[in-house]
Design an enzyme around this catalytic site. Structure first.
Site, PDB file in Angstrom:
ATOM      1  N   TYR A 145       6.791 -11.345  -3.023  1.00  0.00           N
ATOM      2  CA  TYR A 145       6.241 -12.610  -2.511  1.00  0.00           C
ATOM      3  C   TYR A 145       6.097 -12.567  -0.989  1.00  0.00           C
ATOM      4  O   TYR A 145       5.574 -13.503  -0.398  1.00  0.00           O
ATOM      5  CB  TYR A 145       6.992 -13.829  -3.027  1.00  0.00           C
ATOM      6  CG  TYR A 145       8.495 -13.864  -2.933  1.00  0.00           C
ATOM      7  CD1 TYR A 145       9.166 -13.584  -1.748  1.00  0.00           C
ATOM      8  CD2 TYR A 145       9.256 -14.222  -4.052  1.00  0.00           C
ATOM      9  CE1 TYR A 145      10.551 -13.650  -1.672  1.00  0.00           C
ATOM     10  CE2 TYR A 145      10.643 -14.298  -3.981  1.00  0.00           C
ATOM     11  CZ  TYR A 145      11.280 -13.999  -2.779  1.00  0.00           C
ATOM     12  OH  TYR A 145      12.639 -14.072  -2.713  1.00  0.00           O
ATOM     13  N   LYS A 168      10.880 -12.529   4.201  1.00  0.00           N
ATOM     14  CA  LYS A 168      10.626 -11.152   3.740  1.00  0.00           C
ATOM     15  C   LYS A 168       9.307 -10.641   4.314  1.00  0.00           C
ATOM     16  O   LYS A 168       9.179  -9.449   4.608  1.00  0.00           O
ATOM     17  CB  LYS A 168      10.597 -11.086   2.211  1.00  0.00           C
ATOM     18  CG  LYS A 168      11.886 -11.520   1.512  1.00  0.00           C
ATOM     19  CD  LYS A 168      12.924 -10.437   1.496  1.00  0.00           C
ATOM     20  CE  LYS A 168      14.085 -10.787   0.544  1.00  0.00           C
ATOM     21  NZ  LYS A 168      15.212  -9.858   0.651  1.00  0.00           N
TER      22      LYS A 168
HETATM   23  C1  HXC Z   1      18.644 -26.680  -1.950  1.00  0.00           C
HETATM   24  C2  HXC Z   1      20.302 -25.645  -0.746  1.00  0.00           C
HETATM   25  C3  HXC Z   1      20.722 -24.899  -1.909  1.00  0.00           C
HETATM   26  C4  HXC Z   1      19.977 -25.133  -3.126  1.00  0.00           C
HETATM   27  C5  HXC Z   1      21.974 -24.327  -0.248  1.00  0.00           C
HETATM   28  N1  HXC Z   1      21.129 -25.243   0.242  1.00  0.00           N
HETATM   29  N2  HXC Z   1      21.754 -24.113  -1.546  1.00  0.00           N
HETATM   30  N3  HXC Z   1      19.290 -26.513  -0.782  1.00  0.00           N
HETATM   31  N4  HXC Z   1      18.945 -26.022  -3.094  1.00  0.00           N
HETATM   32  N5  HXC Z   1      20.306 -24.492  -4.250  1.00  0.00           N
HETATM   33  C6  HXC Z   1      21.097 -25.768   1.595  1.00  0.00           C
HETATM   34  C7  HXC Z   1      22.362 -26.557   1.855  1.00  0.00           C
HETATM   35  O1  HXC Z   1      22.248 -27.867   1.332  1.00  0.00           O
HETATM   36  C8  HXC Z   1      22.401 -26.559   3.388  1.00  0.00           C
HETATM   37  O2  HXC Z   1      21.517 -27.501   3.938  1.00  0.00           O
HETATM   38  C9  HXC Z   1      21.858 -25.213   3.730  1.00  0.00           C
HETATM   39  O3  HXC Z   1      21.140 -24.730   2.574  1.00  0.00           O
HETATM   40  C10 HXC Z   1      22.918 -24.225   4.070  1.00  0.00           C
HETATM   41  O4  HXC Z   1      23.817 -24.150   2.973  1.00  0.00           O
HETATM   42  P1  HXC Z   1      25.216 -23.418   3.131  1.00  0.00           P
HETATM   43  O5  HXC Z   1      25.818 -23.268   1.790  1.00  0.00           O
HETATM   44  O6  HXC Z   1      26.036 -24.102   4.190  1.00  0.00           O
HETATM   45  O7  HXC Z   1      24.754 -22.041   3.757  1.00  0.00           O
HETATM   46  P2  HXC Z   1      25.375 -20.636   3.719  1.00  0.00           P
HETATM   47  O8  HXC Z   1      26.852 -20.676   3.440  1.00  0.00           O
HETATM   48  O9  HXC Z   1      24.922 -19.965   4.918  1.00  0.00           O
HETATM   49  O10 HXC Z   1      24.741 -20.017   2.398  1.00  0.00           O
HETATM   50  C11 HXC Z   1      23.482 -19.432   2.383  1.00  0.00           C
HETATM   51  C12 HXC Z   1      22.791 -19.601   1.039  1.00  0.00           C
HETATM   52  C13 HXC Z   1      23.664 -19.082  -0.098  1.00  0.00           C
HETATM   53  C14 HXC Z   1      21.492 -18.892   1.106  1.00  0.00           C
HETATM   54  C15 HXC Z   1      22.560 -21.080   0.870  1.00  0.00           C
HETATM   55  O11 HXC Z   1      23.050 -19.354  -1.312  1.00  0.00           O
HETATM   56  C16 HXC Z   1      23.938 -17.617  -0.022  1.00  0.00           C
HETATM   57  O12 HXC Z   1      24.547 -17.104   0.929  1.00  0.00           O
HETATM   58  N6  HXC Z   1      23.543 -16.843  -0.986  1.00  0.00           N
HETATM   59  C17 HXC Z   1      23.764 -15.401  -0.950  1.00  0.00           C
HETATM   60  C18 HXC Z   1      23.590 -14.836  -2.267  1.00  0.00           C
HETATM   61  C19 HXC Z   1      22.196 -14.953  -2.795  1.00  0.00           C
HETATM   62  O13 HXC Z   1      21.555 -16.002  -2.691  1.00  0.00           O
HETATM   63  N7  HXC Z   1      21.764 -13.899  -3.422  1.00  0.00           N
HETATM   64  C20 HXC Z   1      20.529 -13.930  -4.111  1.00  0.00           C
HETATM   65  C21 HXC Z   1      19.616 -13.056  -3.466  1.00  0.00           C
HETATM   66  S1  HXC Z   1      18.469 -12.544  -4.686  1.00  0.00           S
HETATM   67  P3  HXC Z   1      21.959 -28.987   4.414  1.00  0.00           P
HETATM   68  O14 HXC Z   1      20.695 -29.606   4.923  1.00  0.00           O
HETATM   69  O15 HXC Z   1      22.510 -29.682   3.206  1.00  0.00           O
HETATM   70  O16 HXC Z   1      23.014 -28.780   5.488  1.00  0.00           O
HETATM   71  C22 HXC Z   1      17.065 -12.331  -3.940  1.00  0.00           C
HETATM   72  C23 HXC Z   1      16.068 -11.647  -4.802  1.00  0.00           C
HETATM   73  C24 HXC Z   1      14.678 -12.119  -4.611  1.00  0.00           C
HETATM   74  O17 HXC Z   1      16.848 -12.651  -2.823  1.00  0.00           O
HETATM   75  C25 HXC Z   1      13.673 -11.238  -5.311  1.00  0.00           C
HETATM   76  C26 HXC Z   1      13.007 -11.803  -6.503  1.00  0.00           C
HETATM   77  C27 HXC Z   1      11.946 -10.953  -7.117  1.00  0.00           C
END
Ligand code: HXC
Length: 268
Positions: free
Chosen positions: A148, A163
């Site tokens: 994407y 990305k």
């Molecule tokens: C809406 C969301 C949310 C959700 C978080 N937020 N999750 N909003 N829907 N599901 C918002 C929160 O409300 C907050 O905003 C802000 O994002 C920051 O959230 P935090 O939890 O404080 O941030 P942080 O601890 O830095 O976490 C980052 C993250 C988390 C991205 C939100 O999910 C993470 O670290 N994930 C890592 C693992 C991951 O996602 N792996 C998957 C990758 S797979 P507000 O406004 O409320 O303060 C991938 C593959 C793609 O990328 C390829 C496909 C083909």
């Protein structure tokens, strides 16, 4: 595929190496002879990856790191040098993702994902690249993107934009750092069967099956079949490849389904 010892005397940094694809890539590089510094935010998964590597006779160092923090990233490279003496390979794998409607995404949510993916890739590449330039023996940087980046991805505006930035960064650095013998490439996995991707992108079994059905090869990727190409692109066997992206997605991004029904073919 690659002979054992391919990365002998090399030192690699893998971000997001505590889980999923990052862990598998770290294990693979270690199996091929590299010392591996594993970076990520949570200590326990990092320690577990390090344990798995050491259990198999490899060398590993877990370094808790938030790739959005410049000081933490500098400390990561310093730790690699202190512990293993050098840096030869950087794998930018750390990512954050969640599916959200663009109009509902908060500025903080945008910043979280763009910060991890784009800022993190820049900061890690800058810190590791500086060290590689200083060493004067070249190096390899590999970043993990998603298709994407060029097609766009409804529901993933933060990740898609970030990305796309990483792809541009890769092509830019490939030319800028070619004179130092540093090769800079991307891999682009399709839907890969890891816990993190599952939680973020296909939370139910039904969602998972639906995603798999959009892949022409009819299934998700295993992290192992992605990791093998990551290692290959970081190895000397790819010595003339730079600024390139290798898509490993079972044909996923090419799937448009436009005329398949007329061929009597339908996936589901
Ligand atoms: C809406 C969301 C949310 C959700 C978080 N937020 N999750 N909003 N829907 N599901 C918002 C929160 O409300 C907050 O905003 C802000 O994002 C920051 O959230 P935090 O939890 O404080 O941030 P942080 O601890 O830095 O976490 C980052 C993250 C988390 C991205 C939100 O999910 C993470 O670290 N994930 C890592 C693992 C991951 O996602 N792996 C998957 C990758 S797979 P507000 O406004 O409320 O303060 C991938 C593959 C793609 O990328 C390829 C496909 C083909």
């Amino acid at each position: 595929m690659l002979p054992e010892g391919t990365f002998e005397r090399k030192v690699a940094i893998v971000t997001g190496g505590g889980s999923g694809l990052g862990r598998v890539m770290a294990l693979d590089l270690a199996r091929l002879g590299s010392a591996v510094v594993i970076a990520g935010r949570r200590e326990e998964p990092l320690a577990e990856t390090a344990r798995l590597i050491e259990e198999r006779g490899g060398r590993a160092h877990p370094q808790p790191t938030d790739v959005r923090e410049p000081e933490a990233v500098d400390a990561l490279v310093a730790a690699a040098v202190e512990r293993f003496g050098r840096v030869d390979v950087l794998v930018n794998n750390a990512a954050g993702n969640f599916v959200v409607k663009a109009e509902e995404l908060s500025p903080n949510g945008w910043r979280a994902v763009v910060g991890i993916v784009l800022d993190g890739t820049f900061l890690c590449s800058r810190a590791a690249g500086r060290r590689m330039i200083e060493q004067g023996e070249g190096g390899a940087i590999l970043s993990v993107i998603a298709s994407y980046a060029w097609t766009g991805g409804p529901g993933t505006i933060h990740s898609a934009a970030a990305k796309a930035g990483v792809l541009a960064l890769t092509r830019t650095l490939a030319v800028e750092w070619a004179e130092h013998g540093i090769r800079v490439n991307c891999i682009c996995p399709g839907p890969t069967d890891t816990e993190g991707a599952g939680q973020a992108l296909w939370p139910s079994e039904e969602d998972r099956a639906r995603v798999a059905s959009t892949v022409p090869l009819g299934r998700l990727a295993s992290p192992e079949e992605v990791a093998v190409w990551a290692a290959a692109l970081c190895s000397p066997y790819a010595g003339y490849i730079t600024g390139e992206n290798l898509t490993i997605d079972g044909g996923h991004w090419l799937e448009q389904e436009s005329y398949l029904p007329a061929l009597g073919k339908k996936r589901d």
